[in-house]
Design an enzyme around this catalytic site. Sequence first.
Site, PDB file in Angstrom:
ATOM      1  N   TYR A 156       7.679   1.657  10.632  1.00  0.00           N
ATOM      2  CA  TYR A 156       7.221   3.045  10.722  1.00  0.00           C
ATOM      3  C   TYR A 156       5.834   3.200  10.111  1.00  0.00           C
ATOM      4  O   TYR A 156       4.939   3.807  10.721  1.00  0.00           O
ATOM      5  CB  TYR A 156       8.207   3.966  10.009  1.00  0.00           C
ATOM      6  N   LYS A 160       2.077   4.401  11.846  1.00  0.00           N
ATOM      7  CA  LYS A 160       1.241   5.510  11.393  1.00  0.00           C
ATOM      8  C   LYS A 160      -0.154   5.029  10.991  1.00  0.00           C
ATOM      9  O   LYS A 160      -1.138   5.766  11.148  1.00  0.00           O
ATOM     10  CB  LYS A 160       1.929   6.259  10.251  1.00  0.00           C
TER      11      LYS A 160
END
Length: 258
Positions: A156, A160
């Site tokens: 994750y 980002k």
Amino acid sequence: MSEFASKVVVITGASSGIGAATAKELSKQGALLSLTGRNKKRLAQVADECKKLGAKDVLQVVGDVSKQEDMERIIKETADKFGEIHVLVNNAGLGLVAPIATFTLDQFDRCFNVNVRAVLYLTKLALPYLEKTKGNIVNISSIGSTTYATKGFSIYCATKAACDHITKASALELAKSGIRVNAVNPAVVKTNIIVNIGFSEEQSKEMFADNAGKHPLNERNIKVEEVVDAILFLASDKATMITGSCLKVDGGRELVGQ
């Protein structure tokens, strides 16, 4: 009259959370909305609320931004209905707990497809319309791109970080066309994305409680409305000379590095 009145705004991941809240706020300002999400029922509920709040018109496109054909359909149906696009909000995101010892390539691909590939491909698809309107793009990133490194979130956080660099590189590339590209990077926000990554209700409560004190300003988690304010600021003419920025809405969390 709001500057968003009669402007066409595309919002992905609009059936809940930050996307839904952004759509509702823009509705109060008379925007024309193209809302997309995977959950048909929830998307319809958000669209109905937007109409009641003052949206000039609302298009609902049920789709999955991890699929090429759905992304193409989102932009085509928007253009067919409204003829133009002024703002693209790349909000759809996938949270993922995936420890290195146990993650699968399917998890990796799914997370990158939603959080990275979709951002870049939707930007490409919307580009011809944004060039005509001198519009702008707001990507929803996270402080996980730079600060919030935690066990189980390596995939994750990597997505980002990629989102931030897509924001900066595309801002530079598209500046010649008068298109601004920025990102909003929230800290922990109370939305159902936390439940969707696999936490139980009790685990979610513990996570929110643990994180609240890590935000130096007011020692609480970030409110959805505070993220929406940042999105609307970057999408507005008040940010005319802001591009390539990743605006942290984190209550000072980056300053303490946790």
